[in-house]
Design a protein around this motif. Structure first.
Motif, short mmCIF file in Angstrom:
data_model
loop_
_atom_site.label_atom_id
_atom_site.label_comp_id
_atom_site.label_asym_id
_atom_site.label_seq_id
_atom_site.Cartn_x
_atom_site.Cartn_y
_atom_site.Cartn_z
N GLY A 17 0.82 -1.20 0.00
CA GLY A 17 0.00 0.00 0.00
C GLY A 17 0.86 1.26 0.00
O GLY A 17 2.05 1.23 0.31
N HIS A 18 0.24 2.40 -0.34
CA HIS A 18 0.95 3.67 -0.34
C HIS A 18 -0.09 4.79 -0.27
O HIS A 18 -1.22 4.63 -0.71
CB HIS A 18 1.80 3.82 -1.60
CG HIS A 18 1.02 3.73 -2.87
ND1 HIS A 18 0.66 2.52 -3.44
CD2 HIS A 18 0.51 4.70 -3.69
CE1 HIS A 18 -0.03 2.75 -4.55
NE2 HIS A 18 -0.13 4.05 -4.72
N ASP A 20 -1.55 8.60 -1.23
CA ASP A 20 -1.64 9.34 -2.48
C ASP A 20 -0.60 10.47 -2.47
O ASP A 20 -0.64 11.36 -1.62
CB ASP A 20 -3.05 9.91 -2.65
CG ASP A 20 -3.26 10.50 -4.03
OD1 ASP A 20 -3.71 9.76 -4.92
OD2 ASP A 20 -2.97 11.69 -4.21
N ARG A 302 -8.14 15.07 -5.05
CA ARG A 302 -7.53 13.76 -4.81
C ARG A 302 -8.33 12.97 -3.79
O ARG A 302 -8.46 11.74 -3.90
CB ARG A 302 -6.08 13.92 -4.33
CG ARG A 302 -5.13 14.48 -5.36
CD ARG A 302 -5.21 13.72 -6.68
NE ARG A 302 -4.95 12.30 -6.52
CZ ARG A 302 -5.25 11.39 -7.44
NH1 ARG A 302 -5.85 11.74 -8.56
NH2 ARG A 302 -4.96 10.12 -7.23
N VAL A 306 -9.85 9.32 -4.94
CA VAL A 306 -9.52 8.07 -4.24
C VAL A 306 -10.77 7.46 -3.64
O VAL A 306 -10.95 6.24 -3.63
CB VAL A 306 -8.44 8.32 -3.17
CG1 VAL A 306 -8.19 7.07 -2.36
CG2 VAL A 306 -7.14 8.79 -3.82
N ARG A 309 -12.63 5.61 -6.28
CA ARG A 309 -11.93 4.37 -6.57
C ARG A 309 -12.23 3.33 -5.48
O ARG A 309 -12.38 2.13 -5.77
CB ARG A 309 -10.43 4.65 -6.65
CG ARG A 309 -9.65 3.65 -7.50
CD ARG A 309 -8.19 4.03 -7.56
NE ARG A 309 -8.01 5.42 -7.99
CZ ARG A 309 -6.97 6.15 -7.67
NH1 ARG A 309 -6.03 5.66 -6.86
NH2 ARG A 309 -6.86 7.39 -8.13
N THR A 375 -6.54 6.64 1.82
CA THR A 375 -5.90 6.45 0.52
C THR A 375 -4.94 5.27 0.56
O THR A 375 -4.82 4.52 -0.42
CB THR A 375 -5.14 7.72 0.08
OG1 THR A 375 -4.02 7.94 0.95
CG2 THR A 375 -6.05 8.94 0.13
N ASN A 379 -5.47 2.09 -1.90
CA ASN A 379 -4.38 1.72 -2.80
C ASN A 379 -3.84 0.33 -2.50
O ASN A 379 -3.43 -0.40 -3.42
CB ASN A 379 -3.25 2.74 -2.72
CG ASN A 379 -3.60 4.06 -3.39
OD1 ASN A 379 -4.31 4.08 -4.38
ND2 ASN A 379 -3.12 5.16 -2.84
N ARG A 380 -3.86 -0.06 -1.22
CA ARG A 380 -3.43 -1.42 -0.85
C ARG A 380 -4.37 -2.45 -1.46
O ARG A 380 -3.93 -3.48 -1.98
CB ARG A 380 -3.38 -1.55 0.67
CG ARG A 380 -2.88 -2.90 1.15
CD ARG A 380 -2.77 -2.92 2.66
NE ARG A 380 -4.06 -2.72 3.31
CZ ARG A 380 -4.22 -2.60 4.62
NH1 ARG A 380 -3.16 -2.65 5.42
NH2 ARG A 380 -5.42 -2.43 5.14
N LEU A 382 -6.22 -1.99 -4.12
CA LEU A 382 -6.00 -1.96 -5.57
C LEU A 382 -4.75 -2.76 -5.94
O LEU A 382 -4.75 -3.52 -6.93
CB LEU A 382 -5.85 -0.52 -6.04
CG LEU A 382 -7.13 0.27 -6.27
CD1 LEU A 382 -6.81 1.75 -6.48
CD2 LEU A 382 -7.89 -0.27 -7.47
N ASP A 383 -3.68 -2.61 -5.17
CA ASP A 383 -2.46 -3.37 -5.44
C ASP A 383 -2.70 -4.86 -5.29
O ASP A 383 -2.16 -5.67 -6.06
CB ASP A 383 -1.34 -2.92 -4.49
CG ASP A 383 -0.86 -1.51 -4.78
OD1 ASP A 383 -1.17 -1.00 -5.87
OD2 ASP A 383 -0.19 -0.92 -3.92
#
Length: 414
Positions: A17-18, A20, A302, A306, A309, A375, A379-380, A382-383
């Motif tokens: 994860g990361h 934004d 942003r 996010v 998403r 975020t 993102n984690r 999504l990854d």
């Protein structure tokens, strides 16, 4: 190590994860600009009141350090943990708003009871209530998604919760924060899937209530009338707004220069808090105001991006948290900018991450820490989805091997 072993190793390590990056850069830009402008806007009042030109700057840096610590804690906290305790946090929010009315514990400043006396410092609980409201509403939208989307009664509970908080805020009185609570609640419920017609029906009783609240006190009526024509009484009711407009007008396109503001020299009230945008406009001109709005626009864009998403991949709680924090920041910025430019009546709302303020700075940092955590988790997820897709593609093409089934542990003999 073979290709199949390396593929399986990457898959089992899991995505890290990361946060934004654009969101983080926008937040750091606003905080850095805030430090510079507080140093510039507070020198005169700090020297006259405390005989230390950088008194407010030093305190701001202390609050900012505490805010970074709060943001770091929020960034390390799983949103699931906050979701499970959102009801308890709401009870704490109500108790904090009630505590301001306790003698010797609640503090009355300028005729309003909005602060708690902690002995070594004061604390404004409404700043924590803003974050707690977002966490609770996000949890409710996840748990009652179908009811929110299809039934009128599904909207009743969140609006009752918001109404309870609004009543306590109006009793302090804090009309600006009460309006903010209503706006964020309605926005989050709408983003959660509520039908606009249902929102219209539920909002009908609020309209006359807000009108009554706005006109029931003489000082609120004076703010409304002076906002319509501040030059009618420029040395009394319209004083703040006229000074703010003169500061912005002096700045023209590029400003008079950093540190060269005249209106901050004891002419513009609250130059380092509520009206710091007017000082930015005077010293940095229209270019400075556009820069501030651009940074806030980046942060809010942003946050919503996010969040959308997160809805698409099923991370609904993180998505609603991102929506709620972005709404809270966006509405507060809109009100603060509107007040400074004469588009809205004067309200005591600071410009997030730029204005001076202990409670507001620390809790705003905590809020953006929660936003960054949202975020990170989206993102984690999504990854993880991309990693699984790549692994399945490699498995089909023969570039990876399926993991061997694990033998169940043997039972010990009786």
């Amino acid at each position: 190590m073979s290709k199949s072993e390396s593929s399986q190793a990457r898959r089992h390590d899991g995505p890290r994860g990361h946060v934004d990056l654009l969101l983080l850069l926008g937040l750091l830009g606003l905080i850095s600009l805030g430090v510079v402008m507080i140093a510039s806007s507070s020198i005169a009042v700090a020297d006259s009141q405390h005989h230390q030109p950088f008194y407010f700057l030093k305190r701001h840096l202390i609050f900012l350090t505490l805010g970074f610590a709060a943001a770091a804690v929020a960034l390390k906290t799983e949103l699931r943990w906050l979701e499970q305790r959102s009801g308890l946090l709401l009870i704490c929010a109500v108790l904090m708003l009630l505590a301001v009315f306790v003698p010797h514990f609640g503090m009355r400043i300028n005729g309003a009871r909005r602060w708690l006396n902690l002995g070594f410092t004061s604390f404004q609980p409404v700043e924590a209530v803003k974050l707690i409201l977002v966490l609770y509403m996000s949890s409710y939208l996840v748990r009652h998604r179908e009811s929110i989307e299809t039934r009128l009664w599904g909207l009743l509970r969140p609006l009752l919760v918001a109404g309870m908080l609004v009543v306590l805020l109006l009793a302090q009185p804090d009309f600006g924060s009460a309006t903010l609570v209503i706006g964020v609640t309605i926005g989050m419920v709408w983003l959660g899937g509520a039908r606009p017609f249902f929102l219209f029906l539920m909002g009908l009783p609020l309209m006359p209530a807000l009108v009554i609240a706005a006109t029931s006190e003489s000082y609120r009526m004076k703010r409304l009338t002076s906002f319509m024509d501040p030059w009618k009484d420029p040395f009394n009711d319209g004083f703040q707004l006229t000074q703010s407009l003169m500061a912005v007008g002096r700045g023209e396109w590029t400003g008079v220069g950093l540190g060269s503001s005249v209106l901050k020299l004891s002419y513009l009230p609250e130059a380092h808090t509520d009206f710091i945008l007017a000082v930015i406009g005077e010293e940095l001109g229209l270019a400075g105001i556009v820069m501030v709005l651009g940074l806030f626009g980046l942060v809010i864009w942003r946050g919503f991006s996010v969040g959308l998403r997160g809805v698409e991949i099923g991370q609904r709680y993180a998505a609603y948290v991102a929506f709620g924090v972005s709404l809270m920041l966006g509405l507060q910025v809109m009100v603060s900018v509107g007040v400074n430019l004469g588009a809205l009546p004067t309200k005591g709302l600071t410009l997030p991450m730029i204005s001076y303020g202990g409670s507001s700075m620390v809790l705003t940092c905590a809020m953006v820490g929660v936003l960054l955590r949202a975020t990170f988790e989206i993102n984690r997820a999504l990854d993880a989805r991309r990693s699984n897709s790549r692994y399945l593609e490699a498995l089909v093409s023969g570039q990876a091997e399926a993991p061997l089934p694990q033998r169940p542990p043997e039972r010990a003999a009786a």
